[in-house]
Structure formats: C-alpha cells, structure tokens
Enzyme design. Structure first.
Site, PDB file in Angstrom:
ATOM      1  N   GLU A  10       6.798  -3.230  12.282  1.00 49.36           N
ATOM      2  CA  GLU A  10       8.100  -3.863  11.201  1.00 49.36           C
ATOM      3  C   GLU A  10       8.090  -5.459  11.084  1.00 49.36           C
ATOM      4  O   GLU A  10       8.688  -5.444  12.236  1.00 49.36           O
ATOM      5  CB  GLU A  10       9.105  -3.645  10.328  1.00 49.36           C
ATOM      6  CG  GLU A  10       8.678  -2.345   9.699  1.00 49.36           C
ATOM      7  CD  GLU A  10       7.656  -1.908   8.354  1.00 49.36           C
ATOM      8  OE1 GLU A  10       7.394  -2.800   7.819  1.00 49.36           O
ATOM      9  OE2 GLU A  10       7.113  -1.059   8.301  1.00 49.36           O
TER      10      GLU A  10
ATOM     11  N   ARG B 270       0.729  -1.048  -4.823  1.00 49.36           N
ATOM     12  CA  ARG B 270      -0.218  -1.468  -3.591  1.00 49.36           C
ATOM     13  C   ARG B 270      -1.539  -1.335  -4.061  1.00 49.36           C
ATOM     14  O   ARG B 270      -1.283  -0.174  -3.880  1.00 49.36           O
ATOM     15  CB  ARG B 270      -0.301  -1.786  -2.186  1.00 49.36           C
ATOM     16  CG  ARG B 270       1.430  -2.336  -2.217  1.00 49.36           C
ATOM     17  CD  ARG B 270       1.849  -2.755  -0.998  1.00 49.36           C
ATOM     18  NE  ARG B 270       2.143  -0.800  -0.305  1.00 49.36           N
ATOM     19  CZ  ARG B 270       3.143  -0.853   0.457  1.00 49.36           C
ATOM     20  NH1 ARG B 270       3.765  -1.628   1.368  1.00 49.36           N
ATOM     21  NH2 ARG B 270       3.328   0.164   0.801  1.00 49.36           N
TER      22      ARG B 270
ATOM     23  N   ASP C  95      -0.937   1.291  11.112  1.00 46.78           N
ATOM     24  CA  ASP C  95       0.248   0.670  10.950  1.00 46.78           C
ATOM     25  C   ASP C  95       0.927  -0.110  11.775  1.00 46.78           C
ATOM     26  O   ASP C  95       0.672  -0.131  12.927  1.00 46.78           O
ATOM     27  CB  ASP C  95       1.334   1.364  10.739  1.00 46.78           C
ATOM     28  CG  ASP C  95       2.622   1.736  10.030  1.00 46.78           C
ATOM     29  OD1 ASP C  95       3.136   0.253   9.611  1.00 46.78           O
ATOM     30  OD2 ASP C  95       3.793   2.372  10.727  1.00 46.78           O
ATOM     31  N   THR C  96       1.141  -1.523  11.339  1.00 48.26           N
ATOM     32  CA  THR C  96       1.424  -1.885  12.389  1.00 48.26           C
ATOM     33  C   THR C  96       3.641  -2.767  11.858  1.00 48.26           C
ATOM     34  O   THR C  96       3.813  -1.904  11.302  1.00 48.26           O
ATOM     35  CB  THR C  96       1.824  -3.821  11.640  1.00 48.26           C
ATOM     36  OG1 THR C  96       1.775  -3.823  10.461  1.00 48.26           O
ATOM     37  CG2 THR C  96      -0.254  -3.943  12.098  1.00 48.26           C
TER      38      THR C  96
ATOM     39  N   ASP D 107      -0.138  -5.887   8.491  1.00 48.17           N
ATOM     40  CA  ASP D 107      -0.748  -4.679   7.526  1.00 48.17           C
ATOM     41  C   ASP D 107      -0.974  -4.551   6.447  1.00 48.17           C
ATOM     42  O   ASP D 107      -1.375  -4.044   5.592  1.00 48.17           O
ATOM     43  CB  ASP D 107      -0.622  -3.357   7.656  1.00 48.17           C
ATOM     44  CG  ASP D 107       1.055  -3.032   7.839  1.00 48.17           C
ATOM     45  OD1 ASP D 107       1.306  -3.348   6.694  1.00 48.17           O
ATOM     46  OD2 ASP D 107       1.496  -1.477   8.514  1.00 48.17           O
TER      47      ASP D 107
ATOM     48  N   ARG E 287      -2.517  -3.112   1.110  1.00 51.86           N
ATOM     49  CA  ARG E 287      -1.977  -2.272   1.536  1.00 51.86           C
ATOM     50  C   ARG E 287      -3.125  -1.873   2.803  1.00 51.86           C
ATOM     51  O   ARG E 287      -4.333  -0.824   1.984  1.00 51.86           O
ATOM     52  CB  ARG E 287      -0.937  -1.333   1.596  1.00 51.86           C
ATOM     53  CG  ARG E 287      -0.561  -0.176   2.811  1.00 51.86           C
ATOM     54  CD  ARG E 287       0.294  -1.467   4.095  1.00 51.86           C
ATOM     55  NE  ARG E 287       0.727  -0.353   5.019  1.00 51.86           N
ATOM     56  CZ  ARG E 287       0.363   0.525   5.629  1.00 51.86           C
ATOM     57  NH1 ARG E 287      -0.578  -0.045   6.035  1.00 51.86           N
ATOM     58  NH2 ARG E 287       1.738   1.156   6.745  1.00 51.86           N
TER      59      ARG E 287
END
Length: 164
Positions: free
Chosen positions: A67, A109, A64-65, A45, A59
C-alpha cells in the site's frame, strides 16, 4: 474534524475505494478485452483509465502490491517502488484490458489483466518482486503463472523478497 473527514473521503476515492469505481459503464456489456487510455496509475496495482469517454478505476487481477495510498494504512515496504514502476509503465499510455470471469469488484472497479505494448503488467510486477500473487476467485486464469513468477522472484531475492 470536518477537514479530516473530507481528506479521508478524498484519499479513499483516490485509492479507488468506495464509490469511486464505475463512471457509468455497464461492465456486463464490455467485451472480453478492450483498449483504454490510462489517465494515471493510482498505486502499484490500480490505475485510472478512460473507456468510451468515461473515467474508470481498474484493479489489476491476481496481484497485490504494498500500500501507498490506502486511507489509515501507512506506506508499506516496497509500495513506492511498485507505484513508481506502474506510473512509468502505464501513465498516459493506451493499454489493453483483458477481463477474466468478473469484470467488476465490490468497490465498482473494473478487474483486468493489463497489457501495454508487449508487456503483461500484472506478471511483470510479480516477476520483478514488486507484487505478490493474490488469488481472487473466480478470476484465476493466470494464478499459477503468478505463483511461479513469485517463487522465482523469491529465489532470486528480487524486490519485496530482498527487503520486506
């Protein structure tokens, strides 16, 4: 000990954390959408892009992927698949970044919806079960879409929903 500190700092920058964000752009001066060349995907992501000759972390908004590169966090179930997908889809390509209400996060970001060709990458990650919706107010233009896609991916046992 110094080697551990240097390695941790390097990993944090690679993951887009800390001051690894803005390469000198003024996010408030950016248009609602722009084209950028992807240097490389960082994980599922986050990507590193070149905008107006400057390298910036992006971002992906609303998703949300798991980690894969966060310092101090083990690689999570489904993370390598999400990261591999992102690399395959965006590495070296020109993408369209579409901003929501905020253009930058607390880490510096850029925050964007990412499009490549006819593909809405943020949505595709959720549709494939590679990401979960992540509501980050006030950037919620596509939050209901991401929720519907996650529900469908869950019912169909895709990606994270089948094994994590």
């Amino acid at each position: 000990m110094l080697g551990v500190v240097a390695l941790t700092a390097s990993l944090a920058l690679a993951a887009g954390c800390g001051s690894g964000g803005s390469g000198g752009l003024d996010p408030s001066s950016l248009p609602h959408a722009l084209r950028a060349r992807v240097v490389r995907a960082v994980d599922g992501d986050t990507a590193l892009v070149r905008v107006d000759g400057k390298v910036e972390y992006v971002r992906y908004i609303g998703v949300d992927t798991p980690e894969t590169v966060k310092p101090g966090t083990p690689v999570q179930c489904g993370g390598p698949e999400a990261s591999a997908y992102d690399h395959r889809v965006v590495d070296g390509r020109t993408v369209r970044l579409v901003f929501d209400r905020e253009r930058q996060d607390a880490y510096g970001r850029l925050l964007a919806y990412v499009h490549v060709g006819g593909r809405f990458v943020n949505a595709d990650l959720v549709r494939r079960g590679l990401a979960r919706p992540f509501r980050y107010a006030p950037n919620t233009a596509h939050a209901s879409l991401f929720t519907r896609l996650a529900d469908r991916a869950g019912r169909r046992g895709r990606g994270l929903w089948s094994r994590c």
